[in-house]
Design a protein around this motif. Structure first.
Motif, PDB file in Angstrom:
ATOM      1  N   GLU A 115     116.392 -14.158  27.386  1.00 18.75           N
ATOM      2  CA  GLU A 115     115.918 -14.206  26.013  1.00 18.75           C
ATOM      3  C   GLU A 115     114.884 -13.093  25.806  1.00 18.75           C
ATOM      4  OE1 GLU A 115     114.647 -18.240  25.501  1.00 18.75           O
ATOM      5  OE2 GLU A 115     116.705 -19.008  25.528  1.00 18.75           O
ATOM      6  N   GLU A 116     113.659 -13.440  25.424  1.00 24.04           N
ATOM      7  CA  GLU A 116     112.644 -12.407  25.175  1.00 24.04           C
ATOM      8  C   GLU A 116     111.771 -12.151  26.392  1.00 24.04           C
ATOM      9  OE1 GLU A 116     112.553 -10.644  22.349  1.00 24.04           O
ATOM     10  OE2 GLU A 116     114.338 -11.796  21.775  1.00 24.04           O
ATOM     11  N   LYS A 117     112.068 -12.830  27.478  1.00 24.77           N
ATOM     12  CA  LYS A 117     111.246 -12.726  28.685  1.00 24.77           C
ATOM     13  C   LYS A 117     112.023 -12.067  29.828  1.00 24.77           C
ATOM     14  CE  LYS A 117     107.489 -15.007  27.285  1.00 24.77           C
ATOM     15  NZ  LYS A 117     106.098 -14.518  27.410  1.00 24.77           N
ATOM     16  N   VAL A 118     111.332 -11.963  30.961  1.00 26.92           N
ATOM     17  CA  VAL A 118     111.930 -11.376  32.164  1.00 26.92           C
ATOM     18  C   VAL A 118     111.852 -12.388  33.292  1.00 26.92           C
ATOM     19  CG1 VAL A 118     111.752  -9.527  33.873  1.00 26.92           C
ATOM     20  CG2 VAL A 118     111.327  -9.037  31.457  1.00 26.92           C
ATOM     21  N   GLN A 119     112.911 -12.459  34.080  1.00 31.18           N
ATOM     22  CA  GLN A 119     112.979 -13.400  35.191  1.00 31.18           C
ATOM     23  C   GLN A 119     113.142 -12.637  36.497  1.00 31.18           C
ATOM     24  OE1 GLN A 119     115.329 -17.276  35.154  1.00 31.18           O
ATOM     25  NE2 GLN A 119     116.724 -15.955  36.310  1.00 31.18           N
ATOM     26  N   VAL A 120     112.394 -13.030  37.515  1.00 34.58           N
ATOM     27  CA  VAL A 120     112.547 -12.430  38.834  1.00 34.58           C
ATOM     28  C   VAL A 120     113.734 -13.105  39.515  1.00 34.58           C
ATOM     29  CG1 VAL A 120     111.462 -11.904  41.045  1.00 34.58           C
ATOM     30  CG2 VAL A 120     110.061 -12.046  38.978  1.00 34.58           C
ATOM     31  N   GLU A 121     114.738 -12.330  39.859  1.00 34.18           N
ATOM     32  CA  GLU A 121     115.952 -12.885  40.454  1.00 34.18           C
ATOM     33  C   GLU A 121     115.937 -12.837  41.973  1.00 34.18           C
ATOM     34  OE1 GLU A 121     119.437 -10.998  38.920  1.00 34.18           O
ATOM     35  OE2 GLU A 121     119.534 -12.356  37.194  1.00 34.18           O
ATOM     36  N   LYS A 122     115.401 -11.748  42.515  1.00 39.53           N
ATOM     37  CA  LYS A 122     115.521 -11.560  43.965  1.00 39.53           C
ATOM     38  C   LYS A 122     114.420 -10.638  44.469  1.00 39.53           C
ATOM     39  CE  LYS A 122     118.950  -9.978  47.419  1.00 39.53           C
ATOM     40  NZ  LYS A 122     120.303  -9.418  47.582  1.00 39.53           N
ATOM     41  N   ILE A 123     113.918 -10.959  45.643  1.00 38.79           N
ATOM     42  CA  ILE A 123     112.981 -10.090  46.358  1.00 38.79           C
ATOM     43  C   ILE A 123     113.585  -9.786  47.725  1.00 38.79           C
ATOM     44  CG2 ILE A 123     110.689  -9.846  47.389  1.00 38.79           C
ATOM     45  CD1 ILE A 123     110.354 -10.041  44.465  1.00 38.79           C
ATOM     46  N   VAL A 124     113.707  -8.499  48.036  1.00 43.70           N
ATOM     47  CA  VAL A 124     114.142  -8.082  49.370  1.00 43.70           C
ATOM     48  C   VAL A 124     112.926  -7.520  50.087  1.00 43.70           C
ATOM     49  CG1 VAL A 124     115.685  -6.623  50.723  1.00 43.70           C
ATOM     50  CG2 VAL A 124     116.460  -7.561  48.531  1.00 43.70           C
ATOM     51  N   CYS A 125     112.630  -8.058  51.257  1.00 47.40           N
ATOM     52  CA  CYS A 125     111.442  -7.643  52.009  1.00 47.40           C
ATOM     53  C   CYS A 125     111.839  -7.100  53.370  1.00 47.40           C
ATOM     54  CB  CYS A 125     110.489  -8.823  52.181  1.00 47.40           C
ATOM     55  SG  CYS A 125     108.985  -8.416  53.097  1.00 47.40           S
ATOM     56  N   LEU A 126     111.478  -5.862  53.629  1.00 50.14           N
ATOM     57  CA  LEU A 126     111.645  -5.257  54.952  1.00 50.14           C
ATOM     58  C   LEU A 126     110.287  -5.308  55.637  1.00 50.14           C
ATOM     59  CD1 LEU A 126     113.595  -3.668  52.807  1.00 50.14           C
ATOM     60  CD2 LEU A 126     114.186  -2.364  54.833  1.00 50.14           C
ATOM     61  N   PHE A 127     110.264  -5.800  56.872  1.00 49.56           N
ATOM     62  CA  PHE A 127     108.997  -6.178  57.490  1.00 49.56           C
ATOM     63  C   PHE A 127     108.972  -5.721  58.948  1.00 49.56           C
ATOM     64  CE2 PHE A 127     105.761  -9.241  58.911  1.00 49.56           C
ATOM     65  CZ  PHE A 127     104.911  -9.300  57.804  1.00 49.56           C
ATOM     66  N   ASP A 128     108.009  -4.870  59.264  1.00 47.00           N
ATOM     67  CA  ASP A 128     107.831  -4.386  60.638  1.00 47.00           C
ATOM     68  C   ASP A 128     106.443  -4.789  61.121  1.00 47.00           C
ATOM     69  OD1 ASP A 128     107.541  -3.082  63.039  1.00 47.00           O
ATOM     70  OD2 ASP A 128     107.946  -1.069  62.268  1.00 47.00           O
ATOM     71  N   CYS A 129     106.397  -5.887  61.863  1.00 49.21           N
ATOM     72  CA  CYS A 129     105.124  -6.382  62.399  1.00 49.21           C
ATOM     73  C   CYS A 129     105.075  -6.225  63.913  1.00 49.21           C
ATOM     74  CB  CYS A 129     104.936  -7.852  62.027  1.00 49.21           C
ATOM     75  SG  CYS A 129     106.204  -8.954  62.687  1.00 49.21           S
ATOM     76  N   GLY A 130     105.857  -5.291  64.452  1.00 54.25           N
ATOM     77  CA  GLY A 130     105.946  -5.182  65.899  1.00 54.25           C
ATOM     78  C   GLY A 130     106.882  -6.244  66.441  1.00 54.25           C
ATOM     79  N   LYS A 131     106.702  -6.591  67.693  1.00 53.58           N
ATOM     80  CA  LYS A 131     107.554  -7.602  68.318  1.00 53.58           C
ATOM     81  C   LYS A 131     107.392  -8.937  67.608  1.00 53.58           C
ATOM     82  CE  LYS A 131     107.869  -7.379  72.713  1.00 53.58           C
ATOM     83  NZ  LYS A 131     109.288  -6.910  72.726  1.00 53.58           N
ATOM     84  N   VAL A 132     108.509  -9.595  67.352  1.00 52.18           N
ATOM     85  CA  VAL A 132     108.505 -10.884  66.669  1.00 52.18           C
ATOM     86  C   VAL A 132     108.593 -11.995  67.714  1.00 52.18           C
ATOM     87  CG1 VAL A 132     109.714 -12.377  65.046  1.00 52.18           C
ATOM     88  CG2 VAL A 132     109.556  -9.916  64.604  1.00 52.18           C
TER      89      VAL A 132
ATOM     90  N   GLU B 253     109.268  -2.323  69.424  1.00 51.42           N
ATOM     91  CA  GLU B 253     108.726  -2.537  70.763  1.00 51.42           C
ATOM     92  C   GLU B 253     107.209  -2.608  70.743  1.00 51.42           C
ATOM     93  OE1 GLU B 253     110.593  -3.199  73.447  1.00 51.42           O
ATOM     94  OE2 GLU B 253     112.229  -3.170  71.985  1.00 51.42           O
ATOM     95  N   ARG B 254     106.612  -2.438  69.578  1.00 54.43           N
ATOM     96  CA  ARG B 254     105.158  -2.541  69.482  1.00 54.43           C
ATOM     97  C   ARG B 254     104.721  -3.982  69.736  1.00 54.43           C
ATOM     98  NH1 ARG B 254     102.757  -1.812  64.529  1.00 54.43           N
ATOM     99  NH2 ARG B 254     104.640  -2.465  63.427  1.00 54.43           N
ATOM    100  N   SER B 255     103.500  -4.154  70.180  1.00 58.47           N
ATOM    101  CA  SER B 255     102.966  -5.499  70.345  1.00 58.47           C
ATOM    102  C   SER B 255     102.929  -6.194  68.985  1.00 58.47           C
ATOM    103  CB  SER B 255     101.552  -5.449  70.931  1.00 58.47           C
ATOM    104  OG  SER B 255     101.580  -4.946  72.240  1.00 58.47           O
ATOM    105  N   PRO B 256     103.013  -7.513  68.961  1.00 63.13           N
ATOM    106  CA  PRO B 256     103.003  -8.245  67.695  1.00 63.13           C
ATOM    107  C   PRO B 256     101.769  -7.912  66.856  1.00 63.13           C
ATOM    108  CG  PRO B 256     103.614  -9.708  69.484  1.00 63.13           C
ATOM    109  CD  PRO B 256     103.170  -8.424  70.119  1.00 63.13           C
ATOM    110  N   ASN B 257     101.988  -7.827  65.557  1.00 67.53           N
ATOM    111  CA  ASN B 257     100.885  -7.498  64.658  1.00 67.53           C
ATOM    112  C   ASN B 257     100.764  -8.540  63.556  1.00 67.53           C
ATOM    113  OD1 ASN B 257      98.893  -5.676  63.193  1.00 67.53           O
ATOM    114  ND2 ASN B 257      99.601  -4.284  64.796  1.00 67.53           N
ATOM    115  N   ARG B 258     100.101  -8.198  62.473  1.00 62.35           N
ATOM    116  CA  ARG B 258      99.730  -9.161  61.438  1.00 62.35           C
ATOM    117  C   ARG B 258     100.945  -9.601  60.610  1.00 62.35           C
ATOM    118  NH1 ARG B 258      94.007  -8.126  61.373  1.00 62.35           N
ATOM    119  NH2 ARG B 258      93.605  -6.033  62.169  1.00 62.35           N
TER     120      ARG B 258
END
Length: 735
Positions: free
Chosen positions: A619-636, A696-701
Motif C-alpha cells: 500500500e503506502e508503506k514499505v515492508q522488509v521481506e528478507k535480510i541476507v547476512c554474510l558473517f565472518d567471525c573467525g572459527k565457528v 581459520e582465524r580464532s573465534p571472534n565477536r
C-alpha cells in the motif's frame, strides 16, 4: 602466536571425592593479548562427571555452552558427563575483568585459545600419568570420552582412576593443542547445555532465589536524573497489610574514586524510597500509596526537540579531535562545490527491553554480604558494593546468575547496589525487584546522537578528504572514532574523526547492543549510498573502488606499523565480503519497480559483516521481506548458537528501526511498558538468511556484530525502491 602463560595447578581432594583444578589463564585470544590472566575452574567428580565452572555471565546467548564445548573437546572429555556451574565472585578469585564480565561480545574471543591451552595441559597430564602406569611412551596414549587409551592394547583408564597420580604431578605449561581435524565438538551445532533445566524450571535465576526471613522491596525512584527527595508521606503506605516499612534510598554517586574514569561511566543510582513488604506484590501496591516531593530538576523543560537542538549546539569550542591526519578543513574549504558531499543522521534514545526485569537478592549477617544477581559485570559490581555499603570487599560474595537478557543494561549494577544497601540497612535478606515500568523509565539508554560526514572527492571519485563528526549529550566520547574510515579512506591522507560531547544527563547513558557501532554504521553506510546515488554508481562498486585503494601510512595517533598492516588486511577482507555478497545474492539482478535492495558493510572489532536487505511496497508503506547476512567471525564453535545470535541481532536492530524510540517530556521518559515501547512482533520478522564464512582465524565477536548493518541496509533498500532517504530512526515508511 606466543601467549604469556602462567599456568599452575592447585589441587585438593575433598570429602566429596572430587578434584578441583584452578587454571590461571591469560586474558585474550586476540592478536594483541598480553599480560592478562583469569581463574577458570574445572572440577572432576568421583562419579565421572566433569564440571566446568564458568565465570562469563550467561544471558541466554549460549556462551557457557560454547566455552564448555571448547574445554571438553580439547580435554577429550565425555560431553554427556560434562556439567556447567558458575562460581561465586569474591575478592579472593583473581578474575581479570574480561573473563569475569560479558561486554563487547568478548566471550569466545577472550577465552578460546586460553581455555584450549589449559585443557590441553590437563590432557597431557593425564596422558603422562597413564603412560607411567602402563610403562609406555606418552605418544602411545590417546584421550577420549574421559578416558586415556593405550593405542597398542586398547586398554583404558578413566580420569577418576588417575586422580591420585594427577595430584602429585605438575601440570605441563605448553602442551600441544589438538589439530582442528581432531576436534569432535567444535564446529558442530549442540543445544544449550542447560536448556532442559530452563524449560522445566530447574534452572535458577536470581528472581527465583528464596531465603529464610527474606523480605521484598520495590523502589520509587526519582523521576529525573538529578532530582532529590524533599519529603515523604508514607502513612497510607504503611497502613497496607503486608507492608513492613519504608526506607529512604540515597543517590549513590557516579564517581567514588576520582582516579577511576573508566568505572565512573557505569556507576550511580537514583534517590528514592524503598517499600519493604512480605511480597513483591505488597511492595508494589505500597508504592502506589506513597506521596513524595522532589527537588526541581534542571531538565524539567527538556523534551525530544530541545535534546536534539542541544546536540546540534554542542559543536564549536567543545569539539575534540579523536584521530586525524593531514589538513581536512583546508581541503574542504578549497574543494569544488560539486565535489563536496555532506550528510547528517540522527539516532534517538533507545532502551534495552530485556525480558527478565532487573532484580537482585542480598543477605547480610553483620559480617558477610552475599548477593545473587544476573549481572554482566560482577567483578565491577563487587568493588562498587564495597564502596557504597562500607562492607569490606573481602566479606562480599556475588553469585552471578543466569539472566533473561541483558543487551548492555546489566553491565550497570545500580540494581545490585540497591539490594546490598537495603540488606545492610535491614540486617536480613531482601529481594529487590524492578517492575517493567521501572526498567523502561529508569534505564541506561543508548545515546541520542548526531553523526555528520563531509567528504571531498577527486575527479576519479576517490576520497581526498573525509571528516566524521559525532555530537552526543554525555560522557561517552570515547565511542566517537569512526574506525571504518580507516579502510574506506585508507588511501586518503586528509581525514579526521571528531567528537563534541555535552555535560547533559537528561537520561543516564548506557550500553545498547553494539553501542557506538550502530549509529556510526548507520550514518557511514547510508552516506556512502547517498554518494553512490549522486554519482550514479552502483553502491557495491563504489565501496569496492575505495577499498581497493592501497592504504597509505601517515602520521596518526595510534597508527604504528602493526596497526597499519592490520588496516591493509582488513581492506582485503572487506573486499572479499563484498564480492561474496555479489555472488550469494545475485546483486546485479533487476528486481522490478515494486521491490528494492540495499547493502551495508562493517567491521565490528574483529568480525566482518555484510548485509543485503530486500523490501517491497505494501500500500503506502514499505515492508522488509528478507535480510541476507554474510558473517565472518573467525572459527565457528557452535553454528547453531552463532546463527541464533545473528538472528537476534538483526531482529533487535529491526525493532529500533520500525518501533518508537524512547521519548522525553519534562526531563522524563514518556514510555512505561511494552504497549508504548514495543519490540518487534514475530509477524513482522522477515526471512533471515545467514551465510557463515569459513575461516581459520580464532573465534571472534558474535553477539552484537550484526546489529550495525541492519538499519542502513534496510534504509538503503527503501531509497532504492522509493527514492526517499530516511535520516533518522525509526523510519515512518516501514509497516
Amino acid at each position: 602466536m606466543y601467549l604469556n602463560r602462567r599456568t599452575f595447578l592447585k589441587t585438593s581432594i575433598g570429602s566429596g571425592g572430587c578434584l578441583l583444578l584452578n587454571l590461571s589463564l591469560p586474558l585474550s585470544a586476540h592478536e594483541s593479548a598480553s599480560n592478562f590472566q583469569a581463574n577458570i575452574y574445572l572440577r572432576f567428580n568421583a562419579d565421572g562427571t566433569i564440571v566446568y565452572r564458568d565465570t562469563k555471565p550467561e544471558m541466554g546467548q549460549g556462551v557457557s555452552t560454547g566455552l564448555a564445548m571448547v574445554v571438553c573437546d580439547e580435554l577429550g572429555a565425555d560431553w554427556n558427563k560434562f556439567r556447567i556451574e558458575r562460581p561465586p565472585i569474591t575478592a579472593d578469585i583473581e578474575i581479570n575483568h574480561s573473563l569475569g564480565s560479558s561486554a563487547g561480545s568478548n566471550g569466545m574471543l577472550a577465552a578460546y585459545l586460553p581455555l584450549r591451552q589449559a585443557a590441553a595441559n590437563l590432557r597431557q597430564l593425564f596422558v603422562e600419568c597413564a603412560s607411567e602406569y602402563w610403562q609406555c611412551l606418552p605418544k602411545d596414549c590417546v584421550v577420549s570420552n574421559s578416558k586415556v587409551y593405550r593405542r597398542t592394547t586398547n586398554e583404558s583408564l578413566p580420569f577418576a582412576k588417575l586422580f591420585i597420580s594427577v595430584v602429585e604431578k605438575n601440570v605441563p605449561e605448553n602442551a600441544v593443542l589438538k589439530n582442528d581435524s581432531e576436534l569432535e565438538l567444535v564446529g558442530h551445532s549442540l543445544s544449550i547445555k542447560e536448556n532442559k533445566d530452563i524449560v522445566t524450571g530447574k534452572q535458577q535465576f536470581s528472581i527465583d532465589i528464596e531465603l529464610d526471613n527474606m523480605v521484598h522491596a520495590s523502589i520509587e525512584r526519582s523521576p529525573t536524573t538529578d532530582s532529590e527527595l524533599l519529603s515523604i508521606d508514607d502513612k497510607e503506605c504503611r497502613q497496607l497489610a503486608g507492608v513492613i516499612s519504608t526506607i529512604k534510598m540515597p543517590a549513590f554517586p557516579f564517581k567514588t574514586n576520582v582516579e577511576n574514569k573508566w568505572q565512573e561511566k557505569y556507576r550511580g543510582t537514583k534517590s528514592g524510597v524503598a517499600v519493604i513488604a512480605q511480597s513483591t506484590w505488597h511492595a508494589l501496591a505500597g508504592r502506589k500509596r506513597l506521596t513524595l516531593t522532589w527537588t526541581k530538576s534542571q531538565y524539567e523543560k527538556h523534551d525530544d526537540d530541545i535534546i536534539k537542538s542541544e546536540l546540534k549546539a554542542g559543536a564549536g569550542d567543545s569539539i575534540r579531535d579523536i584521530a586525524s591526519s593531514g589538513d581536512v578543513q583546508k581541503k574542504i574549504k578549497n574543494a569544488k562545490r560539486d565535489r563536496i558531499f555532506t550528510c547528517q543522521y540522527y539516532n534517538p534514545y533507545q532502551e534495552n527491553a530485556h525480558i527478565e526485569p532487573l532484580n537482585a537478592v542480598a543477605d547480610y549477617d553483620g559480617h558477610k554480604l552475599t548477593l545473587w544477581a544476573g549481572t554482566q559485570s560482577p567483578t565491577l559490581a563487587l568493588d562498587y558494593v564495597a564502596e557504597c555499603t562500607g562492607v569490606s570487599k573481602s566479606n562480599i560474595v556475588i553469585h552471578s546468575m543466569r539472566s533473561g537478557g541483558g543487551f548492555g543494561r546489566r553491565y550497570f549494577y545500580d540494581f545490585v547496589v540497591e539490594a546490598a544497601y537495603l540488606a545492610v540497612k535491614l540486617q536480613r535478606p531482601v529481594k529487590v525487584t524492578w517492575s517493567r515500568e521501572d526498567c523502561v523509565k529508569h534505564g541506561r539508554y543508548h545515546l541520542a546522537r548526531i553523526d555528520k560526514h563531509t567528504l571531498v572527492l577527486d575527479d576519479a571519485d576517490n576520497p581526498v578528504a573525509w571528516d566524521s563528526l559525532t555530537l552526543s549529550g554525555s560522557n561517552y566520547g570515547w565511542l566517537a572514532r569512526n574506525i571504518m574510515l580507516d579502510y574506506y579512506a585508507g588511501h586518503t591522507p586528509h581525514r579526521s574523526s571528531r567528537h563534541a560531547e555535552g555535560d547533559s544527563l537528561v537520561l543516564l547513558p548506557g550500553s545498547w547492543r553494539s553501542v557506538d557501532a550502530h549509529p556510526l554504521g548507520l550514518a557511514r553506510e547510508c552516506f556512502i549510498d547517498e554518494v553512490a546515488a549522486k554519482l550514479k554508481k552502483d553502491p557495491i562498486e563504489l565501496r569496492k573502488q575505495w577499498l581497493s585503494q592501497h592504504a597509505i601510512f601517515h602520521q596518526e595517533k595510534g597508527l604504528d606499523e602493526k596497526s597499519f598492516q592490520h588496516r591493509i588486511e582488513r581492506q582485503k577482507k572487506l573486499l572479499a565480503m563484498l564480492k561474496l555478497a555479489e555472488e550469494k545474492v545475485d546483486w546485479h539482478k533487476e528486481l522490478g519497480s515494486t521491490k528494492g535492495k540495499g547493502i551495508s558493510l562493517s567491521y565490528f572489532y574483529g568480525t566482518y559483516v555484510c548485509q543485503v536487505a530486500y523490501v517491497s511496497r505494501k500500500e503506502e508503506k514499505v515492508q522488509v521481506e528478507k535480510i541476507v547476512c554474510l558473517f565472518d567471525c573467525g572459527k565457528v564453535v557452535n553454528p547453531q548458537l552463532v546463527k541464533s545470535q545473528i538472528e537476534g541481532s538483526i531482529i533487535w536492530a529491526l525493532s529500533a528501526l520500525q518501533n518508537p524510540s524512547i521519548h522525553v517530556r519534562n526531563g522524563r521518559v514518556v514510555q512505561s511498558n511494552f504497549h508504548d515501547y514495543p519490540v518487534i512482533r514475530s509477524n513482522k520478522v522477515p526471512l533471515i538468511e545467514i551465510h557463515l564464512v569459513e575461516s581459520e582465524r580464532s573465534p571472534n565477536r558474535v553477539g552484537e556484530s550484526a546489529v550495525p548493518d541492519t538499519a542502513p541496509a534496510v534504509l538503503n533498500a527503501i531509497f532504492n525502491l522509493t527514492g526517499t532517504r530516511c535520516k533518522q530512526l525509526p523510519s515512518s515508511l516501514l509497516i
